[in-house]
Design a protein around this motif. Structure first.
Motif, PDB file in Angstrom:
ATOM      1  N   VAL A  10     -39.185  41.674  19.385  1.00 54.26           N
ATOM      2  CA  VAL A  10     -37.761  41.944  19.480  1.00 54.26           C
ATOM      3  C   VAL A  10     -37.162  40.940  20.453  1.00 54.26           C
ATOM      4  CG1 VAL A  10     -36.017  43.586  20.311  1.00 54.26           C
ATOM      5  CG2 VAL A  10     -37.955  44.399  18.954  1.00 54.26           C
ATOM      6  N   GLU A  11     -36.037  40.330  20.067  1.00 57.34           N
ATOM      7  CA  GLU A  11     -35.438  39.323  20.946  1.00 57.34           C
ATOM      8  C   GLU A  11     -33.938  39.221  20.648  1.00 57.34           C
ATOM      9  OE1 GLU A  11     -34.688  37.238  23.775  1.00 57.34           O
ATOM     10  OE2 GLU A  11     -36.853  37.532  23.597  1.00 57.34           O
ATOM     11  N   HIS A  12     -33.154  38.980  21.702  1.00 59.69           N
ATOM     12  CA  HIS A  12     -31.707  38.793  21.558  1.00 59.69           C
ATOM     13  C   HIS A  12     -31.300  37.333  21.653  1.00 59.69           C
ATOM     14  CE1 HIS A  12     -30.492  43.006  21.433  1.00 59.69           C
ATOM     15  NE2 HIS A  12     -31.368  43.249  22.388  1.00 59.69           N
ATOM     16  N   ASP A  13     -32.142  36.505  22.241  1.00 57.40           N
ATOM     17  CA  ASP A  13     -31.819  35.083  22.405  1.00 57.40           C
ATOM     18  C   ASP A  13     -32.073  34.361  21.085  1.00 57.40           C
ATOM     19  OD1 ASP A  13     -31.793  32.342  23.009  1.00 57.40           O
ATOM     20  OD2 ASP A  13     -32.467  32.692  25.066  1.00 57.40           O
ATOM     21  N   MET A  14     -31.001  33.942  20.427  1.00 54.68           N
ATOM     22  CA  MET A  14     -31.146  33.321  19.108  1.00 54.68           C
ATOM     23  C   MET A  14     -31.818  31.953  19.176  1.00 54.68           C
ATOM     24  SD  MET A  14     -30.267  35.368  16.758  1.00 54.68           S
ATOM     25  CE  MET A  14     -31.053  36.602  17.792  1.00 54.68           C
ATOM     26  N   ASP A  15     -31.715  31.276  20.316  1.00 51.97           N
ATOM     27  CA  ASP A  15     -32.430  30.003  20.439  1.00 51.97           C
ATOM     28  C   ASP A  15     -33.942  30.246  20.400  1.00 51.97           C
ATOM     29  OD1 ASP A  15     -30.142  28.470  20.619  1.00 51.97           O
ATOM     30  OD2 ASP A  15     -30.046  28.586  22.808  1.00 51.97           O
ATOM     31  N   VAL A  16     -34.383  31.313  21.049  1.00 56.09           N
ATOM     32  CA  VAL A  16     -35.799  31.678  21.009  1.00 56.09           C
ATOM     33  C   VAL A  16     -36.202  32.051  19.588  1.00 56.09           C
ATOM     34  CG1 VAL A  16     -37.490  33.397  21.756  1.00 56.09           C
ATOM     35  CG2 VAL A  16     -35.895  32.406  23.412  1.00 56.09           C
ATOM     36  N   VAL A  17     -35.392  32.883  18.945  1.00 51.38           N
ATOM     37  CA  VAL A  17     -35.700  33.348  17.591  1.00 51.38           C
ATOM     38  C   VAL A  17     -35.814  32.170  16.633  1.00 51.38           C
ATOM     39  CG1 VAL A  17     -34.778  34.645  15.619  1.00 51.38           C
ATOM     40  CG2 VAL A  17     -34.687  35.636  17.917  1.00 51.38           C
ATOM     41  N   MET A  18     -34.840  31.283  16.672  1.00 49.93           N
ATOM     42  CA  MET A  18     -34.841  30.152  15.750  1.00 49.93           C
ATOM     43  C   MET A  18     -35.919  29.140  16.089  1.00 49.93           C
ATOM     44  SD  MET A  18     -32.582  30.953  13.606  1.00 49.93           S
ATOM     45  CE  MET A  18     -31.300  32.202  13.499  1.00 49.93           C
ATOM     46  N   GLY A  19     -36.346  29.116  17.355  1.00 46.52           N
ATOM     47  CA  GLY A  19     -37.314  28.110  17.776  1.00 46.52           C
ATOM     48  C   GLY A  19     -38.752  28.421  17.435  1.00 46.52           C
ATOM     49  N   VAL A  20     -39.123  29.716  17.417  1.00 44.40           N
ATOM     50  CA  VAL A  20     -40.546  30.031  17.273  1.00 44.40           C
ATOM     51  C   VAL A  20     -40.878  30.897  16.060  1.00 44.40           C
ATOM     52  CG1 VAL A  20     -40.894  29.867  19.759  1.00 44.40           C
ATOM     53  CG2 VAL A  20     -40.494  32.104  18.728  1.00 44.40           C
ATOM     54  N   SER A  21     -39.887  31.493  15.430  1.00 39.46           N
ATOM     55  CA  SER A  21     -40.178  32.459  14.371  1.00 39.46           C
ATOM     56  C   SER A  21     -40.506  31.785  13.046  1.00 39.46           C
ATOM     57  CB  SER A  21     -38.977  33.393  14.159  1.00 39.46           C
ATOM     58  OG  SER A  21     -38.627  34.043  15.351  1.00 39.46           O
ATOM     59  N   ASP A  22     -41.411  32.388  12.313  1.00 35.12           N
ATOM     60  CA  ASP A  22     -41.652  32.006  10.926  1.00 35.12           C
ATOM     61  C   ASP A  22     -40.759  32.820   9.985  1.00 35.12           C
ATOM     62  OD1 ASP A  22     -44.001  30.270  11.457  1.00 35.12           O
ATOM     63  OD2 ASP A  22     -44.903  32.154  12.115  1.00 35.12           O
ATOM     64  N   TRP A  23     -40.394  34.022  10.427  1.00 35.19           N
ATOM     65  CA  TRP A  23     -39.636  34.952   9.587  1.00 35.19           C
ATOM     66  C   TRP A  23     -38.772  35.812  10.500  1.00 35.19           C
ATOM     67  CZ3 TRP A  23     -39.239  34.865   4.436  1.00 35.19           C
ATOM     68  CH2 TRP A  23     -38.690  35.966   3.758  1.00 35.19           C
ATOM     69  N   VAL A  24     -37.606  36.203  10.019  1.00 34.98           N
ATOM     70  CA  VAL A  24     -36.696  37.019  10.809  1.00 34.98           C
ATOM     71  C   VAL A  24     -36.280  38.238   9.987  1.00 34.98           C
ATOM     72  CG1 VAL A  24     -34.513  37.107  12.083  1.00 34.98           C
ATOM     73  CG2 VAL A  24     -35.817  34.969  11.996  1.00 34.98           C
ATOM     74  N   ALA A  25     -36.396  39.430  10.597  1.00 34.78           N
ATOM     75  CA  ALA A  25     -35.921  40.672   9.990  1.00 34.78           C
ATOM     76  C   ALA A  25     -34.759  41.186  10.828  1.00 34.78           C
ATOM     77  CB  ALA A  25     -37.044  41.711   9.931  1.00 34.78           C
ATOM     78  N   VAL A  26     -33.677  41.591  10.165  1.00 35.96           N
ATOM     79  CA  VAL A  26     -32.450  41.986  10.856  1.00 35.96           C
ATOM     80  C   VAL A  26     -32.180  43.468  10.622  1.00 35.96           C
ATOM     81  CG1 VAL A  26     -30.004  41.475  11.210  1.00 35.96           C
ATOM     82  CG2 VAL A  26     -31.553  39.675  10.391  1.00 35.96           C
ATOM     83  N   MET A  27     -31.969  44.202  11.726  1.00 39.69           N
ATOM     84  CA  MET A  27     -31.617  45.619  11.635  1.00 39.69           C
ATOM     85  C   MET A  27     -30.185  45.839  12.108  1.00 39.69           C
ATOM     86  SD  MET A  27     -35.013  47.693  12.959  1.00 39.69           S
ATOM     87  CE  MET A  27     -34.251  49.286  12.548  1.00 39.69           C
ATOM     88  N   ALA A  28     -29.531  46.824  11.507  1.00 41.74           N
ATOM     89  CA  ALA A  28     -28.204  47.264  11.936  1.00 41.74           C
ATOM     90  C   ALA A  28     -28.054  48.719  11.545  1.00 41.74           C
ATOM     91  CB  ALA A  28     -27.109  46.425  11.294  1.00 41.74           C
ATOM     92  N   GLY A  29     -27.606  49.546  12.470  1.00 39.63           N
ATOM     93  CA  GLY A  29     -27.443  50.960  12.175  1.00 39.63           C
ATOM     94  C   GLY A  29     -28.720  51.639  11.742  1.00 39.63           C
ATOM     95  N   GLY A  30     -29.861  51.159  12.246  1.00 45.46           N
ATOM     96  CA  GLY A  30     -31.151  51.753  11.911  1.00 45.46           C
ATOM     97  C   GLY A  30     -31.765  51.262  10.622  1.00 45.46           C
ATOM     98  N   ARG A  31     -31.044  50.466   9.874  1.00 48.81           N
ATOM     99  CA  ARG A  31     -31.530  49.994   8.566  1.00 48.81           C
ATOM    100  C   ARG A  31     -31.851  48.509   8.592  1.00 48.81           C
ATOM    101  NH1 ARG A  31     -30.550  53.598   4.370  1.00 48.81           N
ATOM    102  NH2 ARG A  31     -29.321  55.419   4.973  1.00 48.81           N
TER     103      ARG A  31
END
Length: 287
Positions: free
Chosen positions: A225-246
């Motif tokens: 889990v991460e809020h820093d988008m630079d971190v997310v875009m820099g190291v992730s192979d895949w991104v899953a997005v949640m909103a309102g529990g879904r």
């Protein structure tokens, strides 16, 4: 530092099935006072990847981690890890299965030394059983192996000079490193990291990111889990997005930032669409 995301992969859509999925969730729900904090119909985490779980505050990310790791009980649904059902199991049994987590607020044992914190996390310690404890040859070899493993991790995370210091004297960043090292003492197949960069200075954050990508390169599966988008875009192979529990979106980092559902989740509405009444878009609520 950028993950390799070239080549074909799963379709960028929520709930997509993935080859070699290690963790699979189906219909996982958790409600608080009638409000669905988590309602994930289907989610798969692919083996040997770094998956980022993102979303606005209150999206249900940490609650989902709590459910999967056994620290909270779902109101419905099931999940499997390496083909085995884990729903309904206790946290220590889930950890023994190879699924280990860390917490946003580190949980080091302040009055134990750094080395003792690691040794406490070693799995299946024979000396804990009374029958075995009476016969030193039964557990001494294993204890030496655990100490060697702990020393190896202390060197890896540059904590070896602090091995005999009390964990309570460490800085926040050092405690993050210690918690990651302690998680690795269990020799997991997958790590769940809840905001590993929170409260860490930039230099130490880069060190943590390097460790995380190296663990992936060694075959470990990581979901964080991460809020820093630079971190997310820099190291992730895949991104899953949640909103309102879904789960509202999934995909490679390069496509997630352009996904309108992700824009909706973070901004609350389609910020790139003109107002229906012709009002100045700069006056929209929340701008």
């Amino acid at each position: 530092m950028t993950a390799d995301r070239t080549g074909p992969g799963p379709a960028p859509e929520p709930g997509v099935r993935k080859p070699g999925a290690l963790l699979v969730l189906d219909g996982v729900r958790r409600c608080f006072g009638g409000i669905a904090a988590v309602h994930v119909e289907h989610l798969e985490v692919q083996r040997g990847t770094i998956t980022a779980l993102i979303g606005p505050n209150g999206a249900g990310k940490t609650t989902l981690f709590n459910l999967v790791s056994g620290f909270d009980r779902p109101d419905g649904g099931r999940w499997t890890f390496a083909g085995r059902r884990l729903d309904g199991r206790s946290p220590h049994r889930i950890a023994r299965s190879g699924l280990v987590r860390t917490f946003q607020l580190t949980r080091t044992l302040a009055r134990l030394t750094v080395l003792e914190n690691l040794l406490l996390a070693a799995p299946a310690q024979r000396g804990e059983r009374l029958s075995a404890a009476l016969f030193a040859p039964v557990w001494r070899g294993q204890e030496r192996a655990h100490r060697a493993r702990a020393d190896e991790l202390l060197v890896r995370f540059r904590l070896d000079r602090l091995r005999d210091e009390y964990a309570g004297t460490l800085s926040g960043g050092q405690r993050k490193l210690l918690e990651l090292a302690r998680a690795l003492m269990a020799r997991p197949q997958m790590l769940l990291l809840d905001e590993p960069m929170a409260g860490v200075n930039p230099a130490l954050a880069q060190s943590l990111l390097g460790h995380i990508t190296q663990l992936r390169d060694e075959g470990l599966t990581v979901c964080f889990v991460e809020h820093d988008m630079d971190v997310v875009m820099g190291v992730s192979d895949w991104v899953a997005v949640m909103a309102g529990g879904r789960l509202v979106a999934e995909g490679p980092p390069a496509t997630i930032g352009r996904n309108p559902d992700v824009v909706d989740a973070y901004l609350g509405r389609r910020h790139d669409e003109p107002e229906a009444d012709g009002a100045d878009p700069r006056r929209r609520k929340g701008r």
